[in-house]
Write a protein that holds these residues in place. Structure first.
Motif, PDB file in Angstrom:
ATOM      1  N   HIS A 218       0.804  -1.212   0.000  1.00 36.58           N
ATOM      2  CA  HIS A 218       0.000   0.000   0.000  1.00 36.58           C
ATOM      3  C   HIS A 218       0.841   1.268   0.000  1.00 36.58           C
ATOM      4  O   HIS A 218       2.033   1.253  -0.265  1.00 36.58           O
ATOM      5  N   ALA A 219       0.185   2.391   0.307  1.00 33.54           N
ATOM      6  CA  ALA A 219       0.728   3.717   0.014  1.00 33.54           C
ATOM      7  C   ALA A 219       1.709   4.213   1.074  1.00 33.54           C
ATOM      8  O   ALA A 219       1.631   3.845   2.248  1.00 33.54           O
ATOM      9  N   ILE A 220       2.612   5.088   0.615  1.00 30.32           N
ATOM     10  CA  ILE A 220       3.513   5.820   1.512  1.00 30.32           C
ATOM     11  C   ILE A 220       3.321   7.326   1.363  1.00 30.32           C
ATOM     12  O   ILE A 220       3.949   8.101   2.090  1.00 30.32           O
ATOM     13  N   SER A 228      -4.662   2.924  -0.324  1.00 34.00           N
ATOM     14  CA  SER A 228      -4.516   2.123  -1.542  1.00 34.00           C
ATOM     15  C   SER A 228      -3.399   2.689  -2.416  1.00 34.00           C
ATOM     16  O   SER A 228      -2.995   3.841  -2.260  1.00 34.00           O
ATOM     17  N   ALA A 229      -2.917   1.871  -3.328  1.00 37.00           N
ATOM     18  CA  ALA A 229      -1.815   2.282  -4.207  1.00 37.00           C
ATOM     19  C   ALA A 229      -2.262   2.196  -5.658  1.00 37.00           C
ATOM     20  O   ALA A 229      -2.798   1.170  -6.093  1.00 37.00           O
ATOM     21  N   LEU A 319       6.068   8.803  -9.272  1.00 39.81           N
ATOM     22  CA  LEU A 319       6.109   7.453  -8.703  1.00 39.81           C
ATOM     23  C   LEU A 319       4.796   6.721  -8.957  1.00 39.81           C
ATOM     24  O   LEU A 319       3.720   7.323  -8.990  1.00 39.81           O
ATOM     25  N   ALA A 320       4.906   5.409  -9.104  1.00 41.10           N
ATOM     26  CA  ALA A 320       3.740   4.522  -9.208  1.00 41.10           C
ATOM     27  C   ALA A 320       3.753   3.561  -8.022  1.00 41.10           C
ATOM     28  O   ALA A 320       4.810   3.216  -7.494  1.00 41.10           O
ATOM     29  N   GLY A 321       2.559   3.146  -7.597  1.00 36.90           N
ATOM     30  CA  GLY A 321       2.457   2.153  -6.538  1.00 36.90           C
ATOM     31  C   GLY A 321       2.703   2.670  -5.140  1.00 36.90           C
ATOM     32  O   GLY A 321       2.882   1.870  -4.215  1.00 36.90           O
ATOM     33  N   VAL A 322       2.695   3.978  -4.938  1.00 34.41           N
ATOM     34  CA  VAL A 322       3.031   4.536  -3.619  1.00 34.41           C
ATOM     35  C   VAL A 322       1.933   5.435  -3.058  1.00 34.41           C
ATOM     36  O   VAL A 322       2.078   5.955  -1.948  1.00 34.41           O
ATOM     37  N   SER A 323       0.842   5.612  -3.781  1.00 31.76           N
ATOM     38  CA  SER A 323      -0.203   6.536  -3.364  1.00 31.76           C
ATOM     39  C   SER A 323      -1.515   6.123  -4.034  1.00 31.76           C
ATOM     40  O   SER A 323      -1.501   5.383  -5.025  1.00 31.76           O
TER      41      SER A 323
END
Length: 368
Positions: A218-220, A228-229, A319-323
């Motif tokens: 999931h998100a950072i 979710s990411a 970035l992808a997959g972080v937010s």
């Protein structure tokens, strides 16, 4: 009815095996009567490979509803199991397609995103509006039709390297040959709580179940309400490339397509009802790259994806997959503002390493 009329459930196979044995077993007396040589009465050994004429056991249901080999092959049909009927609309223009959306109608492009959502009951529709013939497809200079497939983009030498690499690392070759760029930008989260229809924040609830549950992927960033990411690789590349969208209603930067969910609006995109993405304007950078960390070497969603594009004004990072949405970084140091969950701290370290490599790549001399 013979056992071959069914695609053989476990019960059918058991009964047919005993029946087949009783028919094919041969006594020594009959063998001697049938032939002068004992070998002529023996069955040839079964090949380890499947015969070209032998039927594959692919289903436990009978071929015909009128003929069933046993009671257990009959599927009980209840009200919940009845298939809903979908009507397919094929409009002649983008304007007609846009007008047809809403009131139970949803847009259908490649179908790689929509079909699973329909199957799982996350999206409900009465009509599908096919966009294949009305949304532009192909590359013309810096303009890319939203109907262009990822497979076409990854093979086009005229588009920026970051976008080519992002498309080539997305999904499998079969899915890339069907998935359109416009559809990929709008794909939904892979958060399992959302996919399993938990009453989470994106589904209108008050709680993000991932925060207290399993959240390794999931998100950072931007995870105050929803952790979710966003899974799109091309979206991050296009964000770094400062792409712009042309829709049926307006022109806007790609960054304005996305929004973090709020109490008033749980959507993560800003498209109006019936608004369709038609084309993208993608500037040519001096250099660009897309790097991706994933669970498997190929065909996996990003744990972290990093896009970097160097222009005369400087380097743009995304970035992808972080937010919950594709995330733009104003600088390398902006990574220090990440707010990881306990299970996603490792993503910060991965992102830091990929950003360093991406910046080095776009700053490297041409041909190096």
């Amino acid at each position: 009815m013979t056992p071959t009329s069914c695609r053989r459930s476990r019960t059918c196979r058991k009964s047919s095996a005993s029946s087949s044995t009783s028919r094919t077993s041969i006594s020594p007396t009959s063998a001697r009567k049938g032939s002068g040589s004992p070998r002529s009465s023996q069955q040839p050994p079964r090949s380890r490979t499947r015969s070209g004429t032998r039927q594959a056991l692919t289903s436990t249901r009978c071929r015909s509803r009128a003929k069933r080999c046993c009671a257990r092959c009959a599927r009980r049909k209840t009200g919940d199991e009845r298939r809903s009927e979908l009507e397919l609309l094929r409009p002649e223009s983008a304007e007609a397609a846009s007008a047809a959306l809403g009131n139970g109608s949803v847009a259908l492009a490649g179908g790689t995103e929509l079909v699973p959502l329909l199957r799982d009951g996350i999206v409900r529709a009465e009509k599908l509006v096919e966009l294949r013939d009305v949304v532009p497809r192909g590359v013309d200079g810096t303009r890319i039709g939203a109907g262009t497939t990822l497979a076409e983009l990854e093979a086009d030498p005229e588009i920026p390297q970051a976008l080519r690499e992002a498309c080539s690392l997305a999904a499998s070759p079969q899915l890339r040959s069907m998935s359109t760029l416009g559809g990929n930008l709008l794909q939904a989260t892979r958060c399992w709580y959302w996919r399993l229809k938990f009453p989470c924040y994106l589904h209108g609830g008050d709680v993000c179940h991932a925060k207290a549950g399993q959240h390794r992927e999931h998100a950072i960033f931007g995870n105050e309400r929803c952790a979710s990411a966003h899974p799109s690789d091309p979206a991050a590349a296009l964000l770094a490339l400062d792409a712009r969208l042309l829709t049926t209603a307006r022109e806007l930067p790609l960054a304005e397509l996305y929004q973090l969910p709020t109490d008033d609006d749980r959507n993560v995109t800003a498209l109006e009802p019936g608004e369709l993405i038609l084309e993208l304007e993608v500037p040519q950078p001096q250099a660009s790259v897309y790097l991706k960390a994933m669970e498997r070497r190929k065909w996996s969603f990003p744990i972290v994806g990093v896009a970097a594009a160097r222009f005369a004004e400087g380097i743009r990072l995304a970035l992808a997959g972080v937010s919950p949405i594709p995330w733009a970084l104003s600088s390398v140091d902006a990574l220090d503002q990440a707010t990881p969950l306990p299970g996603t701290v490792y993503k910060v370290q991965i992102a830091r390493a990929l950003i360093r490599r991406a910046v080095e790549a776009v700053n490297a001399p041409a041909g190096a």
